[in-house]
Write a protein that holds these residues in place. Structure first.
Motif, mmCIF file in Angstrom:
data_model
loop_
_atom_site.group_PDB
_atom_site.id
_atom_site.type_symbol
_atom_site.label_atom_id
_atom_site.label_comp_id
_atom_site.label_asym_id
_atom_site.label_seq_id
_atom_site.Cartn_x
_atom_site.Cartn_y
_atom_site.Cartn_z
ATOM 1 N N ARG A 79 0.868 -1.186 0.000
ATOM 2 C CA ARG A 79 0.000 0.000 0.000
ATOM 3 C C ARG A 79 0.892 1.219 0.000
ATOM 4 N N ARG A 80 0.625 2.158 -0.886
ATOM 5 C CA ARG A 80 1.542 3.281 -1.077
ATOM 6 C C ARG A 80 0.913 4.586 -0.586
ATOM 7 N N PHE A 81 1.729 5.377 0.092
ATOM 8 C CA PHE A 81 1.345 6.708 0.552
ATOM 9 C C PHE A 81 2.323 7.718 -0.067
ATOM 10 N N TYR A 82 1.774 8.837 -0.534
ATOM 11 C CA TYR A 82 2.582 9.835 -1.243
ATOM 12 C C TYR A 82 2.842 11.057 -0.358
ATOM 13 N N LEU A 83 4.022 11.637 -0.564
ATOM 14 C CA LEU A 83 4.417 12.846 0.154
ATOM 15 C C LEU A 83 3.915 14.063 -0.628
ATOM 16 N N HIS A 84 3.319 15.025 0.096
ATOM 17 C CA HIS A 84 2.745 16.205 -0.544
ATOM 18 C C HIS A 84 3.413 17.477 -0.033
ATOM 19 N N GLU A 91 -2.782 8.644 0.303
ATOM 20 C CA GLU A 91 -2.774 7.601 -0.719
ATOM 21 C C GLU A 91 -2.979 8.156 -2.117
ATOM 22 N N GLU A 92 -3.436 9.390 -2.209
ATOM 23 C CA GLU A 92 -3.578 10.036 -3.514
ATOM 24 C C GLU A 92 -2.228 10.594 -3.958
ATOM 25 N N ALA A 93 -1.878 10.350 -5.219
ATOM 26 C CA ALA A 93 -0.623 10.884 -5.755
ATOM 27 C C ALA A 93 -0.747 12.385 -5.983
ATOM 28 N N PRO A 94 0.373 13.107 -5.921
ATOM 29 C CA PRO A 94 0.314 14.552 -6.184
ATOM 30 C C PRO A 94 -0.112 14.824 -7.625
ATOM 31 N N SER A 95 -0.817 15.935 -7.837
ATOM 32 C CA SER A 95 -1.343 16.258 -9.171
ATOM 33 C C SER A 95 -0.797 17.561 -9.720
ATOM 34 N N HIS A 104 7.185 13.459 -10.487
ATOM 35 C CA HIS A 104 8.166 12.962 -9.517
ATOM 36 C C HIS A 104 7.466 12.704 -8.185
ATOM 37 N N PRO A 105 6.655 11.637 -8.120
ATOM 38 C CA PRO A 105 5.840 11.380 -6.916
ATOM 39 C C PRO A 105 6.603 10.593 -5.848
ATOM 40 N N SER A 106 7.197 11.275 -4.896
ATOM 41 C CA SER A 106 7.898 10.603 -3.797
ATOM 42 C C SER A 106 6.883 9.880 -2.915
#
Length: 626
Positions: free
Chosen positions: A399-404, A411-415, A615-617
Motif C-alpha cells: 500500500r503506497r502513501f505519497y508525500l505532498h 494515498e492520492e498521488a500529487p497532481s 516525480h511522486p515521492s
C-alpha cells in the motif's frame, strides 16, 4: 592431530577437556573446550551428537543472554554445557582466532568461514563424534555459523542462528545504503580492551581506557593513527578497511560477510533464523530467510520486538511492548527449550511434536497497548504474536502513501507540477540518533523505541526537550488521524525523487507511529518504528559509485528501512521524517564527494525532495487486515 588435554571431572556424569588447541590450515591453533558425558568421572566412549559454538566473547565466560524469565541470572558457558551434556550431547565451545586463548590475529569476520570449516573437519575425525553436529549462537556467534555453512563443512546437521549471520555486510551490519554503521567503531574500541595486546600489556589497556570516546566521535572520520583504537593497530586497521572500502567489490564478496553469494551452493541444513524489530540484523535475517527458503530445507523464522538478543524482556528503550513481548511462554517455554527440541529432532533424529518447530514463521506485531504511561514510566505500546506460513505474510499486500508539499502523507498521488521542499544539510550539525535498530553502541548510543524528542542523554542533542520535527533539516509528513487500525507486516520502501547541489549527500527516512496528546503525554508521543539511509553516489550501483554532476537535475533513490510489523491504532498518525543524517548511528556525509571515510572538510548541501505529478515521492508498506 592434537591429543585431547587431560579431562577434568566437573561431576560424576560430566567431564571437560580444557584448552584443546585445534590446528587450522595455516598452523594457527584455536583454544577449544570439550564437555563430554561421563560415568564415574570417566568420559563415555560411545559416539554422540555434538553442539558447537564459536565465539570471540570468551569460551569460558558468561553470555549476557543465556537466561529466561524463570531463570533471570545468565548461565555461564560451563553451566550451560553441563545442562546440554546431561541431555546427551558433547558440547564444544571455541575461542575465535586472536581472541582469548586462541592463537593468531583477529580480523573481524573474515577468518570465520575457513576456521569454522577446519574445526568441523577436526570434530568429524574424532571417535566420540557420531557425525551429527549442531551449531548455535547469538550475534558474532551467529556470524560464525553462517560463515562456515557457506563452505558446507562435514557433519553439519542443523543451525540455530540468533541475530546475525551476514547475508551481505555491505547492505546490513557494516554498511547500510552506502553509509557506514558506527556500531563497528564502538565495538572495535570496546573489544580492543579485551584483545591480547591490551591483556598482555597494562599500559596498552590503560591507554585505550583513557580515551574520550565521546570526544572522538566529534572528530570523525577516524584515520590511521588518529583514532581511539590506534593503540591496537590490528583493530584500527580492520575498522578503517571497513570504513574506507566504499564500493561493493571483492573486499565485500568474501566468506563470512556475504552469505547471499553462497545460497545456491549451501547444503540444505535445517535452520532457525531469529532476530527482532529493534535489532541491527533485521535485513540480514530476512534476506537469509528469503535466500534459504528457495531450497528444500526445514526453516523457521522468528521475529520479536526486542533489541539485540534481549528475548526475555518487554521494555526496549522507553517503550513497554506488553506482557506478550518475551519469547518465553509465547513462542516456546524459553529459547533453551526450543533449542533442545530442535537438537533432539535434528541431532538425535527423534520425532519431537512441538508447535514452535512446526510453525514456519513467528512474528511479533507491535502496537495496540493503549499508550498510557506505565508505573515504571514507559509508554505502553503493547503487541501480540502472530504465526504465518511465510514472510511477508500471504495476507499482507503493498500500500503506497505519497508525500505532498503541504507535509501531508496521502494515498492520492500529487497532481501539481514543479513542487518541492528543500533544506540545508550541514554535516557539522547532524540529526541526532534517538533509538532505533541498534546494538553494540555503548557508551555512545542505544537502541529501542523512544519519543523523537532531544534529550541530554542522547549523543549530539543540543536542544533538550525540542522535537526532532522542529529542526529545519527534518521534513515531516503525516497522515490524518486514522479512522481505523492499520497493521503493517513486511518490507518498507521509500522512493524519493531528489536533487542536490553537492557531489554526494545522504537522505534518511524514519517511519514513526504518532500517538495523539493524552494526560500522560500532553504533546503526544512520536515512536520510532524503523529507519534507513541512502548515499546518493550509489544511486546507479553499489559496485560503481558516481558523484552527482552539477547539471544532473532530479533523480530517483530508494531507501529501504528495516522491515517491521506494527499496528497503527485508530486516532494515531503515520509519520515519515526525511532528512540527511542520523548520527551516531551512521557516519555523516561531508557532502564533498571525497573517498569514503577520509574527508577532513565538509560543505553544506542544499537538498530537495520533489513532490509533483512527474516525480511522486512515496512510501510503500505491506498492510494487513487489522
Amino acid at each position: 592431530m592434537p591429543e585431547l588435554t587431560p579431562h577434568i571431572a566437573l561431576h560424576d556424569d560430566v567431564v571437560v577437556h580444557r584448552d584443546v588447541m585445534v590446528p587450522m590450515r595455516d598452523g594457527v591453533r584455536l583454544a577449544t573446550d570439550i564437555y563430554r558425558p561421563a560415568k564415574g568421572g570417566v568420559p563415555l566412549a560411545e559416539p554422540l551428537p555434538v553442539i558447537f559454538e564459536r565465539t570471540p566473547y570468551d569460551k569460558a565466560g558468561t553470555p549476557r543472554t543465556e537466561l529466561s524469565l524463570a531463570n533471570p541470572k545468565p548461565a555461564s558457558r560451563q553451566d550451560l554445557a553441563i545442562r546440554l551434556v546431561r541431555e546427551g550431547y558433547i558440547v564444544i565451545w571455541q575461542d575465535c582466532r586472536g581472541r582469548y586463548g586462541s592463537e593468531g590475529t583477529f580480523t573481524k569476520y573474515l577468518n570465520e568461514g575457513e576456521d569454522g570449516y577446519d574445526s568441523m573437519v577436526w570434530i568429524e575425525a574424532q571417535p566420540w563424534n557420531n557425525s551429527r553436529i549442531g551449531t548455535m549462537g547469538l550475534s558474532y556467534d551467529a556470524h560464525t555459523q553462517m560463515a562456515m555453512a557457506c563452505l558446507n563443512p562435514p557433519g553439519l546437521a542443523c543451525m540455530a542462528i540468533d541475530s546475525g549471520g551476514f547475508s551481505n555486510a555491505f547492505t546490513c551490519g557494516i554498511r547500510q545504503g552506502g553509509a557506514f554503521e558506527l556500531k563497528q567503531a564502538t565495538w572495535a574500541y570496546n573489544r580492543a580492551m579485551e584483545a591480547p595486546l591490551a591483556q598482555n600489556d597494562v599500559r596498552i589497556r590503560s591507554a585505550i581506557e583513557a580515551e574520550d570516546l565521546h570526544g572522538w566521535f566529534a572528530q570523525m572520520p577516524w584515520t590511521k593513527g588518529r583514532s581511539p583504537v590506534r593503540w591496537d593497530p590490528d583493530y584500527e586497521a580492520y575498522l578503517l578497511d571497513q570504513w574506507q572500502n566504499g564500493s561493493f567489490n571483492a573486499f565485500w564478496k568474501k566468506v563470512g560477510i556475504w552469505a547471499a553469494g553462497y545460497y545456491d551452493q549451501m547444503d540444505n541444513v535445517p535452520t532457525i533464523l531469529m532476530s527482532s524489530w529493534y535489532d541491527a540484523y533485521v535485513h540480514t535475517t530476512l534476506e537469509n530467510h528469503a535466500g534459504l527458503k528457495k531450497s528444500d530445507r526445514p526453516l523457521i523464522l522468528i521475529m520479536g520486538c526486542w533489541t539485540h538478543g534481549n528475548r526475555s524482556q518487554r521494555v526496549f528503550g522507553d517503550v513497554d511492548f506488553g506482557p506478550a513481548a518475551p519469547f518465553d511462554g509465547h513462542v516456546d517455554q524459553d529459547w533453551l527449550t526450543l533449542r533442545l527440541r530442535w537438537f533432539e529432532r535434528w541431532l538425535k533424529q527423534k520425532d519431537v511434536p512441538a508447535e514452535a518447530l512446526d510453525t514456519p514463521v513467528h512474528y511479533f506485531l507491535m502496537g495496540g497497548g493503549g499508550g498510557a504511561k506505565t508505573e515504571a514510566g514507559h509508554l505502553m505500546h503493547g503487541g501480540e504474536w502472530r504465526r504465518s506460513t511465510d514472510w511477508p505474510p500471504a495476507e499482507a499486500s503493498p500500500r503506497r502513501f505519497y508525500l505532498h508539499p503541504d507535509m501531508a502523507l496521502k494515498e492520492e498521488a500529487p497532481s501539481t507540477d514543479c513542487r518541492y521542499l528543500e533544506y540545508d544539510f550541514d554535516p557539522r550539525d547532524p540529526v541526532p540518533t534517538i533509538g532505533g535498530s541498534l546494538t553494540s553502541g555503548e557508551p555512545i548510543f542505544r537502541g529501542g523505541g523512544f519519543d523523537q524528542v532531544e534529550r541530554e542523554n542522547f549523543y549530539g542533542c543540543k536542544n533538550p526537550g525540542m522535537p526532532l520535527s522542529a529542526r529545519r533539516d527534518v521534513l515531516t509528513f503525516e497522515t490524518e488521524p486514522l479512522g481505523e487500525d492499520l497493521c503493517i507486516a513486511g518490507p518498507v520502501t521509500v522512493r524519493l525523487f531528489v536533487s542536490t547541489n553537492a557531489p554526494d549527500t545522504d537522505f534518511t527516512a524514519k517511519l514513526i507511529d504518532v500517538y495523539p496528546p493524552s494526560q500522560d503525554y500532553p504533546r503526544g508521543y512520536a515512536l520510532n518504528i524503523t529507519d534507513g539511509i541512502f548515499r546518493v553516489r550509489y544511486r546507479n550501483s553499489f559496485e560503481y559509485p558516481e558523484l552527482v554532476s552539477p547539471d544532473e537535475g532530479v533523480f530517483e533513490i530508494e531507501i529501504t528501512p528495516f522491515a517491521t510489523a506494527n499496528r497503527f491504532c485508530k486516532g494515531h498518525k503515520i509519520r515519515l521524517d526525511i532528512s540527511s543524517s542520523n548520527f551516531p548511528k551512521y557516519d555523516v556525509n561531508p557532502n564533498t564527494g571525497a573517498p569514503e571515510g577520509t574527508s577532513r572538510t565538509s560543505n553544506i548541501a542544499r537538498n530537495r525532495i520533489h513532490l509533483e505529478r512527474d516525480h511522486p515521492s512515496s512510501i510503500e508498506m505491506y498492510c494487513l487486515c487489522a
